[in-house]
Design an enzyme around this catalytic site. Structure first.
Site, short mmCIF file in Angstrom:
data_model
loop_
_atom_site.label_atom_id
_atom_site.label_comp_id
_atom_site.label_asym_id
_atom_site.label_seq_id
_atom_site.Cartn_x
_atom_site.Cartn_y
_atom_site.Cartn_z
N LYS A 31 5.24 1.98 8.46
CA LYS A 31 4.03 2.70 8.90
C LYS A 31 2.84 1.76 9.01
CE LYS A 31 3.73 6.56 6.78
NZ LYS A 31 3.46 7.53 5.70
N LYS A 77 0.85 -1.19 0.00
CA LYS A 77 0.00 0.00 0.00
C LYS A 77 0.88 1.23 0.00
CE LYS A 77 -4.17 1.72 0.66
NZ LYS A 77 -3.86 2.59 -0.48
N LYS A 109 5.14 2.42 -2.96
CA LYS A 109 5.03 3.83 -3.33
C LYS A 109 5.18 3.94 -4.83
CE LYS A 109 4.39 7.79 -1.18
NZ LYS A 109 3.68 8.04 0.09
N SER A 136 -7.24 4.88 4.44
CA SER A 136 -7.17 4.16 3.15
C SER A 136 -7.53 2.69 3.38
CB SER A 136 -5.77 4.25 2.55
OG SER A 136 -5.63 5.40 1.77
P1 NAD Z 1 0.03 18.29 -1.40
O1 NAD Z 1 0.45 18.19 -2.80
O2 NAD Z 1 -1.42 18.40 -1.12
O3 NAD Z 1 0.75 19.54 -0.72
C1 NAD Z 1 2.14 19.74 -0.73
C2 NAD Z 1 2.39 21.14 -0.17
O4 NAD Z 1 3.80 21.31 0.01
C3 NAD Z 1 1.93 22.26 -1.08
O5 NAD Z 1 1.34 23.28 -0.29
C4 NAD Z 1 3.22 22.77 -1.70
O6 NAD Z 1 3.14 24.13 -2.07
C5 NAD Z 1 4.16 22.57 -0.55
N1 NAD Z 1 5.55 22.50 -0.94
C6 NAD Z 1 6.11 21.87 -2.00
N2 NAD Z 1 7.44 22.08 -2.00
C7 NAD Z 1 7.72 22.82 -0.91
C8 NAD Z 1 8.89 23.36 -0.35
N3 NAD Z 1 10.08 23.17 -0.93
N4 NAD Z 1 8.79 24.08 0.80
C9 NAD Z 1 7.60 24.27 1.38
N5 NAD Z 1 6.46 23.80 0.91
C10 NAD Z 1 6.50 23.10 -0.22
O7 NAD Z 1 0.70 17.05 -0.65
P2 NAD Z 1 0.24 16.36 0.70
O8 NAD Z 1 -0.60 15.21 0.35
O9 NAD Z 1 -0.25 17.40 1.66
O10 NAD Z 1 1.65 15.76 1.21
C11 NAD Z 1 2.55 16.53 2.01
C12 NAD Z 1 3.45 15.56 2.77
O11 NAD Z 1 2.65 14.70 3.56
C13 NAD Z 1 4.30 14.65 1.88
O12 NAD Z 1 5.54 14.39 2.51
C14 NAD Z 1 3.49 13.38 1.84
O13 NAD Z 1 4.28 12.25 1.53
C15 NAD Z 1 2.97 13.37 3.25
N6 NAD Z 1 1.80 12.50 3.43
C16 NAD Z 1 0.65 12.72 2.76
C17 NAD Z 1 -0.43 11.87 2.95
C18 NAD Z 1 -1.75 12.08 2.26
O14 NAD Z 1 -2.66 11.30 2.54
N7 NAD Z 1 -1.91 13.07 1.43
C19 NAD Z 1 -0.32 10.78 3.82
C20 NAD Z 1 0.87 10.59 4.52
C21 NAD Z 1 1.93 11.46 4.31
#
Ligand code: NAD
Length: 427
Positions: free
Chosen positions: A92, A68, A104, A356
């Site tokens: 995780k 996953k 991934k 999920s």
């Molecule tokens: P997203 O695409 O919705 O948002 C990413 C955000 O990060 C945006 O606001 C973007 O502008 C910002 N960003 C990108 N580059 C940047 C930088 N250099 N400095 C500061 N901000 C920056 O993505 P998301 O789903 O919110 O994911 C964010 C993090 O959370 C990632 O590491 C992802 O792996 C992790 N994550 C997400 C989920 C999920 O369900 N969406 C689950 C677990 C972990």
């Protein structure tokens, strides 16, 4: 100097192995990804030209069940990054006791440069390329950076076309109208919020006297900022890829979010409209945000944000890793020396994969839950595992990160051992 994310991730494993009595075969199995697929995705662009994009899908370990993990669309995507993200997913899922292994995926591109039509063709092309590698009982993709519900809907639709049957359980994070779960969009932040609430009660801290800075204002970052704001925390700084804003007396997060949703970037809201009029604020860079003197720092953007270079300048008391891998292992040591307590990604952001899993269960049963049911189950399981990790950390006098790996390793070790290790064959 090239820096391998996977070898950095593996260092966490090696550290945790010092505290767990697992068979050496278990450690050896977990050092290497099970399968890594690299694909070329041809896309007919709107101007008639053909462009080839590079995509990846990695299944790291499936000892505990189908793998996953999310799919990332970002210019920085590499095989190394996808492998390390798949490694983290493995641990995780074990931390949360989900019957899943880790995977991934990703495509190397800047999605902001593609039209909506091109993005849909690219997504369908990616599924065509990886269709034999995924499936509801094999490997189940989900959203990650710059992929959203609609992208997941296209993936599910394309896979169903290939299979000649509607297959909702092949992807999670879908639109609710296509079999998605209520609460999935907010699940990552909601899980992080439950972990924070439990930790702060333990530390006898009051939300209104607690300042927070959040890096990243996307699905995870903006939602956690909003949840913390609603619970009375003082969210003093937020940022996105273009930069951030800081206000000592706290920002009005719902207004910021509303404006970001309509203007697409936080930068556009810096000095326009109600947000700027409401509070005095300063424009800051992402580097400055990380180094603010706040109680809680929440990295919620990308990996490798806190490193050996800036680790020494971090002033936050607590860090809750909502992003995957925002702190390097070298920086871990620096932060530990400074007495900064880090709550690790494989616990803090596990709400996303937990819901999920709930979505996958609902798809397979054809029976759907209410939002309250989803959030209640999430709160119970993530709080329980946070307490268990806390107890391991206290018992062994180790960091929360190493304790989380120890906790996961015990479960992964049991699953790998169940099929026989050297202990069984040799003794
Ligand atoms: P997203 O695409 O919705 O948002 C990413 C955000 O990060 C945006 O606001 C973007 O502008 C910002 N960003 C990108 N580059 C940047 C930088 N250099 N400095 C500061 N901000 C920056 O993505 P998301 O789903 O919110 O994911 C964010 C993090 O959370 C990632 O590491 C992802 O792996 C992790 N994550 C997400 C989920 C999920 O369900 N969406 C689950 C677990 C972990």
């Amino acid at each position: 100097m090239s820096h391998s994310l996977l070898s950095d991730a593996n260092q966490r494993l090696e550290k945790a192995l010092q505290y767990v009595a697992v068979d050496e075969d278990v450690a050896e199995r977990l050092r290497f990804p099970k399968a890594s697929l690299i694909v070329s995705i041809p896309v007919r662009m709107d101007n008639g030209t053909l462009r080839i994009f590079q995509g990846y899908r990695v299944r790291y370990d499936d000892s505990r069940g189908p793998t996953k993990g999310g799919v990332r669309y970002h210019p920085g995507v590499t095989l190394d990054e996808v492998q390390s993200l798949a490694f983290w997913m493995t641990f995780k899922c074990a931390v949360l006791n989900l019957p899943f292994g880790g995977a991934k995926g990703g495509i190397t591109l800047n999605p902001k440069e593609l039209s909506k039509f091109e993005l849909e063709r690219l997504t369908r092309g990616y599924v065509d390329a990886i269709a034999d590698f995924i499936g509801p009982d094999v490997d189940i993709p989900a959203p990650d950076v710059y992929t959203n519900q609609m992208v997941m809907g296209w993936m599910m639709d394309q896979y169903s076309i290939i299979q000649r049957k509607i297959t909702p359980a092949v992807v999670t994070g879908k639109p609710v109208s296509m079999g998605g779960s209520l609460g999935r969009e907010t699940a990552t932040a909601m899980g992080a919020f439950f972990v924070m609430q439990a930790a702060l009660v333990r530390m006898k801290r009051n939300p209104k006297d607690t300042t927070v800075a959040v890096q990243g204002f996307g699905n995870a970052g903006a939602t956690i900022a909003e949840l913390l704001f609603s619970a009375g925390y003082k969210v003093v700084a937020v940022s996105d890829s273009k930069g951030g804003v800081f206000a000592a007396e706290g920002l009005d997060i719902p207004s910021l979010r509303h404006m970001k949703d309509s203007t697409r970037t936080l930068k556009a809201v810096y000095c326009k409209g109600t947000v700027c009029n409401q509070v005095e604020h300063t424009v800051i860079t992402n580097a400055q945000l990380l180094e603010l003197d706040v109680d809680i720092l929440v990295p919620a953007a990308l990996e490798n944000q806190i490193t050996a270079e800036n680790g020494d300048r971090i002033q936050a008391r607590y860090i809750f890793e909502v992003a995957n891998g925002p702190i390097t292992s070298e920086a871990d040591t620096i932060l530990e020396t400074k007495g900064i307590q880090v709550f690790p990604d494989i616990l803090v952001n596990a709400g996303g994969v937990t819901v999920s899993y709930f979505e996958w269960v609902q798809n397979r049963n054809g029976l759907y839950w209410t939002l309250e049911e989803v959030n209640d189950r999430l709160e119970k399981s993530i709080t329980l595992e946070a307490e268990r990790i806390w107890a391991i950390a206290q018992d062994l006098n180790i960091s929360m990160r190493t304790a989380a790996y120890v906790h996961a390793l015990n479960r992964l070790g049991d699953a790998i051992k169940a099929k026989g290790t050297r202990d069984y064959y040799i003794n």
